[in-house]
Motif scaffolding. Structure first.
Motif, mmCIF file in Angstrom:
data_model
loop_
_atom_site.group_PDB
_atom_site.id
_atom_site.type_symbol
_atom_site.label_atom_id
_atom_site.label_comp_id
_atom_site.label_asym_id
_atom_site.label_seq_id
_atom_site.Cartn_x
_atom_site.Cartn_y
_atom_site.Cartn_z
ATOM 1 N N LYS A 13 -9.704 -4.143 -5.128
ATOM 2 C CA LYS A 13 -8.263 -4.324 -5.341
ATOM 3 C C LYS A 13 -7.527 -2.993 -5.262
ATOM 4 O O LYS A 13 -6.461 -2.900 -4.651
ATOM 5 C CB LYS A 13 -7.996 -4.987 -6.695
ATOM 6 N N SER A 14 -8.083 -1.967 -5.868
ATOM 7 C CA SER A 14 -7.417 -0.658 -5.862
ATOM 8 C C SER A 14 -7.389 -0.038 -4.478
ATOM 9 O O SER A 14 -6.383 0.540 -4.068
ATOM 10 C CB SER A 14 -8.120 0.298 -6.823
ATOM 11 N N LEU A 15 -8.483 -0.154 -3.748
ATOM 12 C CA LEU A 15 -8.565 0.486 -2.436
ATOM 13 C C LEU A 15 -7.716 -0.232 -1.382
ATOM 14 O O LEU A 15 -7.288 0.394 -0.414
ATOM 15 C CB LEU A 15 -10.017 0.587 -1.982
ATOM 16 N N GLU A 16 -7.465 -1.511 -1.563
ATOM 17 C CA GLU A 16 -6.602 -2.237 -0.623
ATOM 18 C C GLU A 16 -5.193 -1.662 -0.599
ATOM 19 O O GLU A 16 -4.541 -1.636 0.439
ATOM 20 C CB GLU A 16 -6.540 -3.721 -0.997
ATOM 21 N N LYS A 17 -4.724 -1.194 -1.733
ATOM 22 C CA LYS A 17 -3.349 -0.693 -1.868
ATOM 23 C C LYS A 17 -3.224 0.788 -1.546
ATOM 24 O O LYS A 17 -2.121 1.305 -1.494
ATOM 25 C CB LYS A 17 -2.859 -0.913 -3.306
ATOM 26 N N MET A 18 -4.328 1.452 -1.320
ATOM 27 C CA MET A 18 -4.299 2.913 -1.169
ATOM 28 C C MET A 18 -4.077 3.345 0.266
ATOM 29 O O MET A 18 -4.423 2.635 1.197
ATOM 30 C CB MET A 18 -5.626 3.498 -1.650
ATOM 31 N N PRO A 19 -3.557 4.571 0.428
ATOM 32 C CA PRO A 19 -3.454 5.133 1.784
ATOM 33 C C PRO A 19 -4.857 5.428 2.322
ATOM 34 O O PRO A 19 -5.845 5.312 1.606
ATOM 35 C CB PRO A 19 -2.662 6.428 1.567
ATOM 36 N N GLU A 20 -4.925 5.823 3.567
ATOM 37 C CA GLU A 20 -6.204 6.032 4.232
ATOM 38 C C GLU A 20 -6.884 7.355 3.892
ATOM 39 O O GLU A 20 -7.970 7.618 4.377
ATOM 40 C CB GLU A 20 -6.021 5.936 5.753
ATOM 41 N N SER A 21 -6.283 8.193 3.083
ATOM 42 C CA SER A 21 -6.872 9.485 2.748
ATOM 43 C C SER A 21 -8.208 9.271 2.028
ATOM 44 O O SER A 21 -8.264 8.697 0.944
ATOM 45 C CB SER A 21 -5.927 10.281 1.849
ATOM 46 N N SER A 22 -9.275 9.742 2.640
ATOM 47 C CA SER A 22 -10.601 9.528 2.054
ATOM 48 C C SER A 22 -10.752 10.248 0.720
ATOM 49 O O SER A 22 -11.405 9.741 -0.190
ATOM 50 C CB SER A 22 -11.691 9.966 3.029
ATOM 51 N N LEU A 23 -10.137 11.411 0.586
ATOM 52 C CA LEU A 23 -10.227 12.149 -0.672
ATOM 53 C C LEU A 23 -9.558 11.369 -1.806
ATOM 54 O O LEU A 23 -10.116 11.236 -2.897
ATOM 55 C CB LEU A 23 -9.605 13.539 -0.529
ATOM 56 N N GLU A 24 -8.375 10.834 -1.543
ATOM 57 C CA GLU A 24 -7.678 10.039 -2.565
ATOM 58 C C GLU A 24 -8.459 8.769 -2.897
ATOM 59 O O GLU A 24 -8.540 8.372 -4.060
ATOM 60 C CB GLU A 24 -6.267 9.680 -2.094
ATOM 61 N N ARG A 25 -9.024 8.154 -1.897
ATOM 62 C CA ARG A 25 -9.808 6.941 -2.120
ATOM 63 C C ARG A 25 -11.044 7.254 -2.976
ATOM 64 O O ARG A 25 -11.398 6.508 -3.874
ATOM 65 C CB ARG A 25 -10.208 6.309 -0.789
#
Length: 158
Positions: A13-25
């Motif tokens: 659920k959290s990763l669906e809403k996130m930008p594509e930045s791998s570090l932020e993910r």
């Protein structure tokens, strides 16, 4: 890879809403993982090494089939000797990769033959490779000690 259903659902659920930045993910995943462990103490045994397992699965190089089944393949472990060229697999700093010269890479023959014209230079290059290897090992030991200390402090109950 996440065996706990509740944790897996939170992460998805959290990763669906996130930008594509791998570090932020990754940071988000670590945050969710840590809070999940704090809330679910009984899950520690089951997912204690989840972070390391994910790192190994996605970050470390994989060996091909021939490397794992053939005895002639070089595994490129530090200081192994290439069977055809006799070159020593040396540890180097990535920042110095562009400055490396193949003829300066020590060979087993030049290291063992004191009369070789390359012996002195190759001996010095080996010293540097050993020093670089020691630095890598020490930094890994330090990082692991810090990780263990931080991990233990997260779950201390006062």
């Amino acid at each position: 890879m996440i065996p706990e259903d509740a944790l897996r659902e939170q992460v998805e659920k959290s990763l669906e809403k996130m930008p594509e930045s791998s570090l932020e993910r990754w940071k988000t995943f670590i945050s969710i993982y840590d809070s999940y462990l704090r809330e679910n103490g009984n899950a520690i045994r089951k997912i204690k090494y989840l972070i390391e397992e994910i790192k190994i699965q996605f970050c470390y190089p994989r060996l091909d089939v021939n490397v794992t089944k053939g005895f002639n393949h070089l595994l490129k472990s530090p200081f192994s000797i290439h069977p055809k060229t006799g070159k020593v697999s040396v540890v180097f700093k990535p920042n110095n990769a562009r400055n490396m010269k193949l003829d300066e890479i020590p060979t087993i023959h030049s290291l063992l033959d004191d009369s070789s014209p390359d012996n002195v230079q190759h001996q010095n290059n080996m010293r540097n490779a050993v020093k670089n290897f020691q630095e890598v090992v020490f930094s890994l030991e330090k990082a692991e000690a810090i990780r263990k200390r931080n991990y233990a402090s997260k779950f201390l109950v006062l």
